[in-house]
Design an enzyme around this catalytic site. Sequence first.
Site, PDB file in Angstrom:
ATOM      1  N   ASN A 149      -7.418 -10.842  -1.164  1.00  0.00           N
ATOM      2  CA  ASN A 149      -7.371 -10.457  -2.808  1.00  0.00           C
ATOM      3  C   ASN A 149      -7.624 -11.443  -3.750  1.00  0.00           C
ATOM      4  OD1 ASN A 149      -6.327  -7.950  -1.609  1.00  0.00           O
ATOM      5  ND2 ASN A 149      -3.958  -8.493  -2.431  1.00  0.00           N
ATOM      6  N   GLY A 150      -7.001 -12.743  -3.674  1.00  0.00           N
ATOM      7  CA  GLY A 150      -7.635 -13.701  -4.390  1.00  0.00           C
ATOM      8  C   GLY A 150      -9.109 -13.985  -4.484  1.00  0.00           C
ATOM      9  N   LEU A 161       4.434   9.526   9.847  1.00  0.00           N
ATOM     10  CA  LEU A 161       4.265   7.992   9.813  1.00  0.00           C
ATOM     11  C   LEU A 161       5.296   7.335   9.422  1.00  0.00           C
ATOM     12  CD1 LEU A 161       2.032   5.623  10.044  1.00  0.00           C
ATOM     13  CD2 LEU A 161       1.460   6.170   7.754  1.00  0.00           C
ATOM     14  N   ARG A 205      -6.128  -8.162  10.467  1.00  0.00           N
ATOM     15  CA  ARG A 205      -6.213  -9.176   9.407  1.00  0.00           C
ATOM     16  C   ARG A 205      -7.656  -8.975   8.688  1.00  0.00           C
ATOM     17  NH1 ARG A 205      -3.263 -14.777   8.168  1.00  0.00           N
ATOM     18  NH2 ARG A 205      -4.232 -15.142   6.130  1.00  0.00           N
ATOM     19  N   TRP A 209       6.552 -17.556  -1.901  1.00  0.00           N
ATOM     20  CA  TRP A 209       7.412 -18.071  -2.940  1.00  0.00           C
ATOM     21  C   TRP A 209       6.696 -19.533  -3.492  1.00  0.00           C
ATOM     22  CZ3 TRP A 209      10.514 -15.073  -5.412  1.00  0.00           C
ATOM     23  CH2 TRP A 209      10.996 -13.913  -4.823  1.00  0.00           C
ATOM     24  N   HIS A 221      -5.070  -8.556  -6.513  1.00  0.00           N
ATOM     25  CA  HIS A 221      -3.999  -7.812  -5.933  1.00  0.00           C
ATOM     26  C   HIS A 221      -4.017  -6.271  -6.725  1.00  0.00           C
ATOM     27  CE1 HIS A 221      -2.372 -11.253  -4.230  1.00  0.00           C
ATOM     28  NE2 HIS A 221      -2.086 -11.927  -5.418  1.00  0.00           N
ATOM     29  N   SER A 251      -1.870 -15.492  12.165  1.00  0.00           N
ATOM     30  CA  SER A 251      -0.947 -14.414  12.100  1.00  0.00           C
ATOM     31  C   SER A 251      -0.185 -14.681  10.884  1.00  0.00           C
ATOM     32  CB  SER A 251       0.016 -14.347  13.232  1.00  0.00           C
ATOM     33  OG  SER A 251       0.865 -15.483  13.379  1.00  0.00           O
ATOM     34  N   SER A 252      -0.013 -15.910  10.435  1.00  0.00           N
ATOM     35  CA  SER A 252       0.577 -16.225   9.186  1.00  0.00           C
ATOM     36  C   SER A 252       2.053 -15.814   9.168  1.00  0.00           C
ATOM     37  CB  SER A 252      -0.168 -15.592   7.834  1.00  0.00           C
ATOM     38  OG  SER A 252      -1.441 -16.346   7.740  1.00  0.00           O
ATOM     39  N   ASP A 279      -5.280  -9.344   3.398  1.00  0.00           N
ATOM     40  CA  ASP A 279      -5.551 -10.856   3.023  1.00  0.00           C
ATOM     41  C   ASP A 279      -6.925 -10.605   2.155  1.00  0.00           C
ATOM     42  OD1 ASP A 279      -5.406 -13.616   2.736  1.00  0.00           O
ATOM     43  OD2 ASP A 279      -6.478 -14.031   4.433  1.00  0.00           O
TER      44      ASP A 279
END
Length: 270
Positions: free
Chosen positions: A43-44, A152, A209, A90, A58, A216-217, A41
């Site tokens: 980026n914007g 991994l 996060r 979306w 992003h 937790s989104s 979380d």
Amino acid sequence: MSPKPFTHPDAVPYRPLDWTGQQPPAWPRGSVPQHVAIVMDGNGRWANRRGLPRIEGHRAGETSMMDVIAGAVQAGVKHLSLYAFSTENWRRSPDEVRFLMGFNREVLHRHRDQMNEWGVRIRWAGRRPKLWGSVIKDLQIAEQLTKDNDTLTLTMCVNYGGRIEIVDAVRRVAEDVAAGRIKPQAINEKMIRRHLYIPDMPDVDLFIRSSGEQRSSNFLLWESAYAEYVFLDTLWPDFDRAELWRAIDIYLDRDRRFGGAVDKPQETQR
């Protein structure tokens, strides 16, 4: 022997795991969380603070993702799940959604051979409806390419939502009941888990996060029932393997009881 060349023209040069020269702390053997989940979380906000459009954040976060994957391998983490695109994303602007769809595909193009070289197995968790066919195709190509790797397991959660995952699982169980394949009284947690997107995904140990938000989104709700949550203020494009290791340090200071408790009366001072 030199590594085989990339198969995609946009791929970046190979890098060793320790290209930064950093090494993880010497944690006790067996203490590292085996499954780490990350909400990438910020980026914007990172971009907007620099007077840039959100999509530039992003783009900047791509380097962070690869650095964290390398750091997870170095640390001995066996499962890493990344929230790349949620079922709620979306709702964002059509331009940003189009960018993110194409970007997820391009990231796989650029880095799947590198991750294969590191021994990373790539898997996808999410829903097919609405997701671009080209994105699904590239996810499947990455899964096939890396299917035999075991250093991994990286789960890319694209068009994923924790609630809808549970709904989809319950719907499939209900179909089995309706068809007479199982009896209602036979339904239990193990049966629900067998109908999740990736039934053999282990429970999350450490949930991270970035960006300072503390929620937790809707990410891996079932799998994170007993996870330790660590919220760091660092925006995702500034996140790196050192931040991952800092979160692991915090995790190792926690007392995980899984619902149990030990009676430890405090001595009173006289």
